[in-house]
Design a protein around this motif. Sequence first.
Motif, PDB file in Angstrom:
ATOM      1  N   VAL A  79       0.853  -1.180   0.000  1.00 33.82           N
ATOM      2  CA  VAL A  79       0.000   0.000   0.000  1.00 33.82           C
ATOM      3  C   VAL A  79       0.895   1.238   0.000  1.00 33.82           C
ATOM      4  N   GLY A  80       0.373   2.362  -0.469  1.00 31.71           N
ATOM      5  CA  GLY A  80       1.079   3.634  -0.360  1.00 31.71           C
ATOM      6  C   GLY A  80       2.011   3.964  -1.503  1.00 31.71           C
ATOM      7  N   TYR A  81       2.093   3.121  -2.522  1.00 28.38           N
ATOM      8  CA  TYR A  81       3.001   3.337  -3.645  1.00 28.38           C
ATOM      9  C   TYR A  81       2.266   3.086  -4.961  1.00 28.38           C
ATOM     10  N   THR A  82       2.804   3.665  -6.021  1.00 27.37           N
ATOM     11  CA  THR A  82       2.347   3.369  -7.377  1.00 27.37           C
ATOM     12  C   THR A  82       3.521   2.852  -8.197  1.00 27.37           C
ATOM     13  N   LEU A  83       3.252   2.102  -9.247  1.00 30.47           N
ATOM     14  CA  LEU A  83       4.301   1.558 -10.111  1.00 30.47           C
ATOM     15  C   LEU A  83       4.828   2.656 -11.024  1.00 30.47           C
ATOM     16  N   ASN A  84       6.154   2.810 -11.067  1.00 31.52           N
ATOM     17  CA  ASN A  84       6.807   3.729 -12.006  1.00 31.52           C
ATOM     18  C   ASN A  84       7.051   2.960 -13.300  1.00 31.52           C
ATOM     19  N   THR A  85       6.162   3.147 -14.256  1.00 31.88           N
ATOM     20  CA  THR A  85       6.240   2.358 -15.497  1.00 31.88           C
ATOM     21  C   THR A  85       7.399   2.775 -16.390  1.00 31.88           C
ATOM     22  N   GLU A  86       7.874   4.003 -16.227  1.00 30.80           N
ATOM     23  CA  GLU A  86       8.988   4.457 -17.068  1.00 30.80           C
ATOM     24  C   GLU A  86      10.306   3.856 -16.597  1.00 30.80           C
ATOM     25  N   GLN A  87      10.501   3.793 -15.296  1.00 34.02           N
ATOM     26  CA  GLN A  87      11.755   3.248 -14.778  1.00 34.02           C
ATOM     27  C   GLN A  87      11.796   1.726 -14.814  1.00 34.02           C
ATOM     28  N   SER A  88      10.660   1.115 -14.614  1.00 36.99           N
ATOM     29  CA  SER A  88      10.609  -0.340 -14.511  1.00 36.99           C
ATOM     30  C   SER A  88      10.848  -0.975 -15.883  1.00 36.99           C
ATOM     31  N   PHE A 124       8.914   1.674  -7.616  1.00 38.70           N
ATOM     32  CA  PHE A 124       7.641   2.149  -7.081  1.00 38.70           C
ATOM     33  C   PHE A 124       7.819   3.559  -6.547  1.00 38.70           C
ATOM     34  N   ASP A 125       6.846   4.421  -6.815  1.00 41.02           N
ATOM     35  CA  ASP A 125       6.882   5.802  -6.333  1.00 41.02           C
ATOM     36  C   ASP A 125       5.958   5.974  -5.134  1.00 41.02           C
ATOM     37  N   LEU A 126       6.472   6.614  -4.075  1.00 36.97           N
ATOM     38  CA  LEU A 126       5.680   6.885  -2.883  1.00 36.97           C
ATOM     39  C   LEU A 126       4.569   7.888  -3.204  1.00 36.97           C
ATOM     40  N   ILE A 127       3.368   7.616  -2.728  1.00 32.27           N
ATOM     41  CA  ILE A 127       2.252   8.550  -2.881  1.00 32.27           C
ATOM     42  C   ILE A 127       2.396   9.651  -1.827  1.00 32.27           C
ATOM     43  N   PRO A 128       2.449  10.920  -2.240  1.00 27.04           N
ATOM     44  CA  PRO A 128       2.587  12.013  -1.265  1.00 27.04           C
ATOM     45  C   PRO A 128       1.465  11.986  -0.237  1.00 27.04           C
ATOM     46  N   ASP A 129       1.792  12.183   1.040  1.00 28.37           N
ATOM     47  CA  ASP A 129       0.799  12.056   2.110  1.00 28.37           C
ATOM     48  C   ASP A 129       1.292  12.782   3.347  1.00 28.37           C
ATOM     49  N   ASN A 130       0.472  13.689   3.864  1.00 27.07           N
ATOM     50  CA  ASN A 130       0.828  14.422   5.084  1.00 27.07           C
ATOM     51  C   ASN A 130      -0.127  14.150   6.239  1.00 27.07           C
ATOM     52  N   GLU A 131      -1.090  13.243   6.042  1.00 25.38           N
ATOM     53  CA  GLU A 131      -2.080  12.971   7.077  1.00 25.38           C
ATOM     54  C   GLU A 131      -1.675  11.781   7.941  1.00 25.38           C
ATOM     55  N   ASP A 132      -1.855  11.941   9.269  1.00 26.19           N
ATOM     56  CA  ASP A 132      -1.557  10.847  10.189  1.00 26.19           C
ATOM     57  C   ASP A 132      -2.668   9.806  10.162  1.00 26.19           C
ATOM     58  N   PRO A 133      -2.334   8.543  10.394  1.00 29.24           N
ATOM     59  CA  PRO A 133      -3.376   7.521  10.566  1.00 29.24           C
ATOM     60  C   PRO A 133      -4.201   7.805  11.813  1.00 29.24           C
ATOM     61  N   PHE A 160       0.599   1.030   6.464  1.00 28.65           N
ATOM     62  CA  PHE A 160       1.758   0.309   5.927  1.00 28.65           C
ATOM     63  C   PHE A 160       2.294  -0.704   6.939  1.00 28.65           C
ATOM     64  N   TYR A 161       2.484  -0.263   8.191  1.00 31.77           N
ATOM     65  CA  TYR A 161       2.987  -1.163   9.223  1.00 31.77           C
ATOM     66  C   TYR A 161       2.254  -0.938  10.539  1.00 31.77           C
ATOM     67  N   TYR A 162       2.120  -2.024  11.293  1.00 31.71           N
ATOM     68  CA  TYR A 162       1.652  -1.988  12.675  1.00 31.71           C
ATOM     69  C   TYR A 162       2.828  -2.379  13.561  1.00 31.71           C
ATOM     70  N   TYR A 163       3.015  -1.648  14.655  1.00 31.54           N
ATOM     71  CA  TYR A 163       4.102  -1.942  15.586  1.00 31.54           C
ATOM     72  C   TYR A 163       3.499  -2.294  16.939  1.00 31.54           C
ATOM     73  N   VAL A 196       0.964   2.819  14.736  1.00 31.59           N
ATOM     74  CA  VAL A 196       0.482   2.572  13.376  1.00 31.59           C
ATOM     75  C   VAL A 196       1.138   3.582  12.445  1.00 31.59           C
ATOM     76  N   GLU A 197       1.618   3.111  11.316  1.00 32.63           N
ATOM     77  CA  GLU A 197       2.387   3.967  10.405  1.00 32.63           C
ATOM     78  C   GLU A 197       1.910   3.774   8.968  1.00 32.63           C
ATOM     79  N   ASP A 198       1.838   4.878   8.209  1.00 33.62           N
ATOM     80  CA  ASP A 198       1.540   4.749   6.786  1.00 33.62           C
ATOM     81  C   ASP A 198       2.845   4.731   5.997  1.00 33.62           C
ATOM     82  N   ALA A 199       2.754   4.571   4.689  1.00 33.78           N
ATOM     83  CA  ALA A 199       3.953   4.423   3.862  1.00 33.78           C
ATOM     84  C   ALA A 199       4.838   5.658   3.898  1.00 33.78           C
ATOM     85  N   ALA A 200       4.225   6.836   4.081  1.00 33.82           N
ATOM     86  CA  ALA A 200       4.990   8.085   4.099  1.00 33.82           C
ATOM     87  C   ALA A 200       5.668   8.334   5.434  1.00 33.82           C
TER      88      ALA A 200
END
Length: 537
Positions: A79-88, A124-133, A160-163, A196-200
């Motif tokens: 979760v939290g990423y998109t595929l970079n089709t140009e680099q891949s 994979f490119d990270l999706i910009p995100d400034n909001e806390d879970p 993205f992850y649970y601790y 709890v943490e998101d990808a960003a």
Amino acid sequence: MKYELLKRSHIKRNIIIGIVVVLVLSAVVLTFTRAKYRTTQSMPLIQGTINFSPSDFNVLALYLNKGTETISADKAPHVGYTLNTEQSTCEVNDIDAGGEIVYEDGNLSFMNMNYKGTKCSVYFDLIPDNEDPIIESVTIGSDDTSITATVNATDNIGIFYYYFKLDNGEEIRSENATYTFNELIKGDEHTINIRVEDAAGNNVSSSKKATVGLTATDVILAQEGGAATVEAKGTPDFSQTATTDEGMYAAEDDYGTSYYYRGAVNDNWFQFGGYYWRIIRINGDGTIRLIFNGTTSNQEAKDATISEGVDYGYITDNAYVGYMYKENEVHGLEQDNQIKIVVDNWFSSNLISYEKYLDGSTGFCGDRTPSTSSSISNGLGGTGKTETFYGAYIRLTTNKNPVLTCYDDRDLYTTNSANGNLIGSGNQSLTYPIGLITADEIAMAGGVNGISNDSFYLNFKNNTFYWTMTPAGFGHLWSNTTNYAFMYIYSTSDSLYNDYYAPYTTAAVRPVINIRADVELTGSGTTSDPFKIVGAS
């Protein structure tokens, strides 16, 4: 001499042949062994699954682009990423291998990869995100050696992850929202720390205390200092209403020691099946008795009942007194009265999917012990048009001495099976594990017949009656020609109310259920943190 030379020549020849055979067999075995243990892997493809060796197809690397930083990864991000089709890219011998890389719902797939030796680099490119879970809730379950924490969290992009951390121990990272700490000691209290943490990298934390091996009864009684503390309080004065928070008291029921709430308590809230309930008591077998309080935690009558008005019916014979009845029998069970029909219909429409959490062998007592005396029980009456005072009338109107035991099993309403458990005592006549509160339970909670009490937890905020499970009697009105039966009912003006007009009274209905003893509970019983069953949505 020639013979000796000839013999030696045969020996030499045989030795040479043997060596050759051994070499051939070794070569065959080696070939088969190599084929058998050749390293192969499987990769799921949209158009099927192929077996390949690392030399045939090799995903060379996975990379995460996080702003200006690019890091390698062991697996595709969920979760939290998109595929970079140009680099891949996917290449074979430095030439584009064709095909297509597909990244969807956190799953990476490869289509039309047809060449041996294909190697891929996937970015994979990270999706910009400034909001806390946001952590909605943390549910804790426990057995004798472990504590399980389950996190309900949300994020605008995704978690993205649970601790998880036990006390001051090492933080454990997981993609799963549930984690179990094992090899613990029963009775020990621990602090479960959750992050709890998101990808960003935005994160939020929470913590909760839990004790290893607590039963549902332990969790509830912990508010009052435990069973011993509750039992040491003795017996309250039932001739007086309970208008303040008196906490819990203990009394014997048909199964053992029961612990009941009394007065203006506000820590007996329970959330179950999409509704709010109030805990009446912990039964002697460890089951938990709840009374319906609606979809919210307020106590407006229209919200806290399943029906605002049910008519008990026009009664001309003792036979019709009770939750169920049969003509010419004191404790008849052949037909349902109107209140039971309303309760059963509501259950089948609203709680049937939650039945596995309910106990049907712990009954609801509709005591019909008859007496022709209003002050002492003589066992007479209860049939035809004989004026009769049932058990609760004598206990609560005359003696102010409520009990939690049921005198006759025919008046203890239970189901014919208890969710696969052994059939218990009682009349085994209920279709569903649901009933009503008893007049004795209202008295123990703080109501006194004929005395107003608008402060204890069973009271509504406006003047509304609701039915109990308990028959009061059968008798004559002023004309002495028309006969009626009545049940105890409750309102703000008279806590426990019995009246010859009760058959004409349209009263509300608040169902009562018994939660199984083996459930795991979380919560503290307040309106903001009600008790809940672990695993019950």
